[in-house]
Design a protein around this motif. Structure first.
Motif, PDB file in Angstrom:
ATOM      1  N   MET A  34      -8.829  -0.955  19.703  1.00 15.91           N
ATOM      2  CA  MET A  34      -8.767  -1.929  18.618  1.00 15.91           C
ATOM      3  C   MET A  34      -8.537  -1.199  17.295  1.00 15.91           C
ATOM      4  SD  MET A  34      -8.732  -5.062  18.459  1.00 15.91           S
ATOM      5  CE  MET A  34      -9.517  -6.615  18.340  1.00 15.91           C
ATOM      6  N   ILE A  35      -7.621  -1.693  16.539  1.00 15.42           N
ATOM      7  CA  ILE A  35      -7.269  -1.059  15.265  1.00 15.42           C
ATOM      8  C   ILE A  35      -8.118  -1.655  14.153  1.00 15.42           C
ATOM      9  CG2 ILE A  35      -5.427  -0.832  13.567  1.00 15.42           C
ATOM     10  CD1 ILE A  35      -3.494  -0.515  15.862  1.00 15.42           C
ATOM     11  N   GLY A  36      -8.637  -0.800  13.289  1.00  8.65           N
ATOM     12  CA  GLY A  36      -9.440  -1.226  12.150  1.00  8.65           C
ATOM     13  C   GLY A  36      -8.717  -0.920  10.844  1.00  8.65           C
ATOM     14  N   LYS A  37      -9.469  -1.049   9.738  1.00  3.89           N
ATOM     15  CA  LYS A  37      -8.907  -0.802   8.408  1.00  3.89           C
ATOM     16  C   LYS A  37      -8.360   0.609   8.269  1.00  3.89           C
ATOM     17  CE  LYS A  37     -11.203  -1.912   4.686  1.00  3.89           C
ATOM     18  NZ  LYS A  37     -12.244  -2.318   3.720  1.00  3.89           N
ATOM     19  N   ALA A  38      -9.142   1.591   8.710  1.00  2.00           N
ATOM     20  CA  ALA A  38      -8.720   2.988   8.550  1.00  2.00           C
ATOM     21  C   ALA A  38      -7.397   3.243   9.263  1.00  2.00           C
ATOM     22  CB  ALA A  38      -9.804   3.933   9.069  1.00  2.00           C
ATOM     23  N   GLU A  39      -7.242   2.686  10.452  1.00  4.60           N
ATOM     24  CA  GLU A  39      -6.002   2.879  11.212  1.00  4.60           C
ATOM     25  C   GLU A  39      -4.818   2.188  10.536  1.00  4.60           C
ATOM     26  OE1 GLU A  39      -9.439   3.609  13.837  1.00  4.60           O
ATOM     27  OE2 GLU A  39      -8.928   1.909  12.560  1.00  4.60           O
ATOM     28  N   LEU A  40      -5.052   0.999   9.979  1.00  5.86           N
ATOM     29  CA  LEU A  40      -3.971   0.317   9.261  1.00  5.86           C
ATOM     30  C   LEU A  40      -3.567   1.129   8.034  1.00  5.86           C
ATOM     31  CD1 LEU A  40      -2.017  -1.986   8.624  1.00  5.86           C
ATOM     32  CD2 LEU A  40      -3.913  -3.171   7.504  1.00  5.86           C
ATOM     33  N   LEU A  41      -4.543   1.582   7.269  1.00  9.65           N
ATOM     34  CA  LEU A  41      -4.233   2.360   6.067  1.00  9.65           C
ATOM     35  C   LEU A  41      -3.496   3.652   6.418  1.00  9.65           C
ATOM     36  CD1 LEU A  41      -7.515   1.739   4.047  1.00  9.65           C
ATOM     37  CD2 LEU A  41      -5.270   0.670   3.705  1.00  9.65           C
ATOM     38  N   GLU A  42      -3.863   4.255   7.535  1.00  9.42           N
ATOM     39  CA  GLU A  42      -3.170   5.464   7.984  1.00  9.42           C
ATOM     40  C   GLU A  42      -1.732   5.133   8.391  1.00  9.42           C
ATOM     41  OE1 GLU A  42      -3.572   8.548  11.657  1.00  9.42           O
ATOM     42  OE2 GLU A  42      -5.429   8.029  10.606  1.00  9.42           O
ATOM     43  N   ALA A  43      -1.535   3.999   9.044  1.00 10.62           N
ATOM     44  CA  ALA A  43      -0.191   3.593   9.489  1.00 10.62           C
ATOM     45  C   ALA A  43       0.754   3.345   8.311  1.00 10.62           C
ATOM     46  CB  ALA A  43      -0.274   2.351  10.367  1.00 10.62           C
ATOM     47  N   ILE A  44       0.217   2.818   7.198  1.00 10.74           N
ATOM     48  CA  ILE A  44       1.089   2.511   6.058  1.00 10.74           C
ATOM     49  C   ILE A  44       1.179   3.666   5.060  1.00 10.74           C
ATOM     50  CG2 ILE A  44       0.764   0.021   6.268  1.00 10.74           C
ATOM     51  CD1 ILE A  44      -1.191   0.101   3.943  1.00 10.74           C
ATOM     52  N   ALA A  45       0.332   4.681   5.222  1.00 12.90           N
ATOM     53  CA  ALA A  45       0.370   5.835   4.320  1.00 12.90           C
ATOM     54  C   ALA A  45       1.741   6.495   4.382  1.00 12.90           C
ATOM     55  CB  ALA A  45      -0.725   6.831   4.696  1.00 12.90           C
ATOM     56  N   GLY A  46       2.267   6.846   3.223  1.00  8.40           N
ATOM     57  CA  GLY A  46       3.554   7.526   3.166  1.00  8.40           C
ATOM     58  C   GLY A  46       4.765   6.635   3.360  1.00  8.40           C
ATOM     59  N   LYS A  47       4.556   5.336   3.447  1.00  7.31           N
ATOM     60  CA  LYS A  47       5.681   4.417   3.670  1.00  7.31           C
ATOM     61  C   LYS A  47       6.213   3.828   2.367  1.00  7.31           C
ATOM     62  CE  LYS A  47       5.311   4.885   8.134  1.00  7.31           C
ATOM     63  NZ  LYS A  47       4.563   6.121   8.213  1.00  7.31           N
ATOM     64  N   ASN A  48       5.657   4.247   1.228  1.00  4.91           N
ATOM     65  CA  ASN A  48       6.123   3.803  -0.097  1.00  4.91           C
ATOM     66  C   ASN A  48       6.261   2.284  -0.162  1.00  4.91           C
ATOM     67  OD1 ASN A  48       6.987   3.852  -2.730  1.00  4.91           O
ATOM     68  ND2 ASN A  48       8.995   4.719  -2.284  1.00  4.91           N
ATOM     69  N   ARG A  49       5.161   1.606   0.133  1.00  5.25           N
ATOM     70  CA  ARG A  49       5.059   0.146   0.134  1.00  5.25           C
ATOM     71  C   ARG A  49       5.985  -0.541   1.105  1.00  5.25           C
ATOM     72  NH1 ARG A  49       6.103   0.647  -5.401  1.00  5.25           N
ATOM     73  NH2 ARG A  49       6.690   2.565  -4.466  1.00  5.25           N
ATOM     74  N   GLY A  50       6.563   0.201   2.029  1.00  3.19           N
ATOM     75  CA  GLY A  50       7.461  -0.366   3.022  1.00  3.19           C
ATOM     76  C   GLY A  50       8.880   0.148   2.883  1.00  3.19           C
ATOM     77  N   ILE A  73      -1.726  -4.953  11.640  1.00  2.49           N
ATOM     78  CA  ILE A  73      -2.105  -6.068  10.767  1.00  2.49           C
ATOM     79  C   ILE A  73      -2.659  -7.219  11.604  1.00  2.49           C
ATOM     80  CG2 ILE A  73      -1.138  -7.903   9.294  1.00  2.49           C
ATOM     81  CD1 ILE A  73       0.661  -5.711   8.014  1.00  2.49           C
ATOM     82  N   ALA A  74      -1.964  -7.577  12.678  1.00  2.00           N
ATOM     83  CA  ALA A  74      -2.401  -8.696  13.529  1.00  2.00           C
ATOM     84  C   ALA A  74      -3.781  -8.416  14.129  1.00  2.00           C
ATOM     85  CB  ALA A  74      -1.378  -8.966  14.624  1.00  2.00           C
ATOM     86  N   GLN A  75      -4.018  -7.190  14.553  1.00  2.00           N
ATOM     87  CA  GLN A  75      -5.324  -6.862  15.127  1.00  2.00           C
ATOM     88  C   GLN A  75      -6.437  -6.931  14.089  1.00  2.00           C
ATOM     89  OE1 GLN A  75      -5.057  -3.199  17.341  1.00  2.00           O
ATOM     90  NE2 GLN A  75      -3.855  -4.147  18.964  1.00  2.00           N
ATOM     91  N   LEU A  76      -6.137  -6.500  12.862  1.00  2.00           N
ATOM     92  CA  LEU A  76      -7.147  -6.584  11.799  1.00  2.00           C
ATOM     93  C   LEU A  76      -7.390  -8.039  11.397  1.00  2.00           C
ATOM     94  CD1 LEU A  76      -9.011  -4.761  10.228  1.00  2.00           C
ATOM     95  CD2 LEU A  76      -7.231  -4.518   8.485  1.00  2.00           C
TER      96      LEU A  76
END
Length: 193
Positions: free
Chosen positions: A1-17, A32-35
């Motif tokens: 199960m993915i939590g906040k920390a995992e989501l933040l890690e996934a989007i890190a370095g993506k320059n807002r997308g 996002i869906a899991q959170l």
């Protein structure tokens, strides 16, 4: 199960997308869906104390925001959203950078109306586009205070017909420092206080 920390890690370095590959986007949407499934605030629209405040965009799939970066000689800077729950106002600011002394901003002032426990109808009322130096832009907080005080700016500053300029947003996750949302155009938003 993915939590906040995992989501933040996934989007890190993506320059807002802006730097997200198709594979990144799919992984982020799953996170996002899991959170969202573990939203600690089941009625986010009614949680004014959590909703209210100054937010900064961490990630989005919104083409209207990300396409600002595609303009010649311009790069998208930070994007802020200020929510005033008591007065049902929302202010968006996108900072834009490019050639020296040509830093700009794009700002929209809107109102919102709750239409369910997690959905708000957003009506856009005013748009301001201009150079930060000519506007006297110092910080997002200072700029919003000037808008709230009714100041007119040396910029392209115009009212919008809220009947035609509107949309909705579902607040799908809300806690003390993270907010997830899904808009009427299929975009997702990840913001932090």
């Amino acid at each position: 199960m993915i939590g906040k920390a995992e989501l933040l890690e996934a989007i890190a370095g993506k320059n807002r997308g802006l730097l997200a590959t198709e594979q990144d986007k799919q992984a982020i949407l799953i996170a996002i869906a899991q959170l969202e499934d573990r939203n600690p605030t089941p009625r986010p629209v009614e949680a004014a104390e959590l909703l209210d405040g100054n937010w900064r965009l961490l990630y989005t799939t919104s083409k209207s925001l990300l396409n600002i970066d595609q303009l010649p000689l311009l790069k998208l800077g930070q994007i802020y959203q200020f929510i005033r729950a008591k007065t049902q106002k929302v202010y968006n600011i996108a900072e834009v950078y490019g050639l020296p002394y040509l830093q700009g901003l794009v700002s929209v002032a809107a109102s919102f109306e709750p239409i369910s426990e997690r959905r708000v109808q957003v009506k856009f009322h005013r748009s301001i586009v201009g150079l930060q130096g000519l506007i006297g832009y110092q910080s997002p907080v200072d700029f919003i205070q000037q808008i709230e005080a009714g100041k007119k700016f040396a910029a392209i500053d115009f009212g919008l017909d809220s009947r035609n300029q509107q949309g909705w947003l579902d607040i799908t996750y809300l806690d003390e420092n993270l907010r997830l949302g899904r808009g009427n155009e299929g975009s997702v938003y990840v913001l932090t206080k």
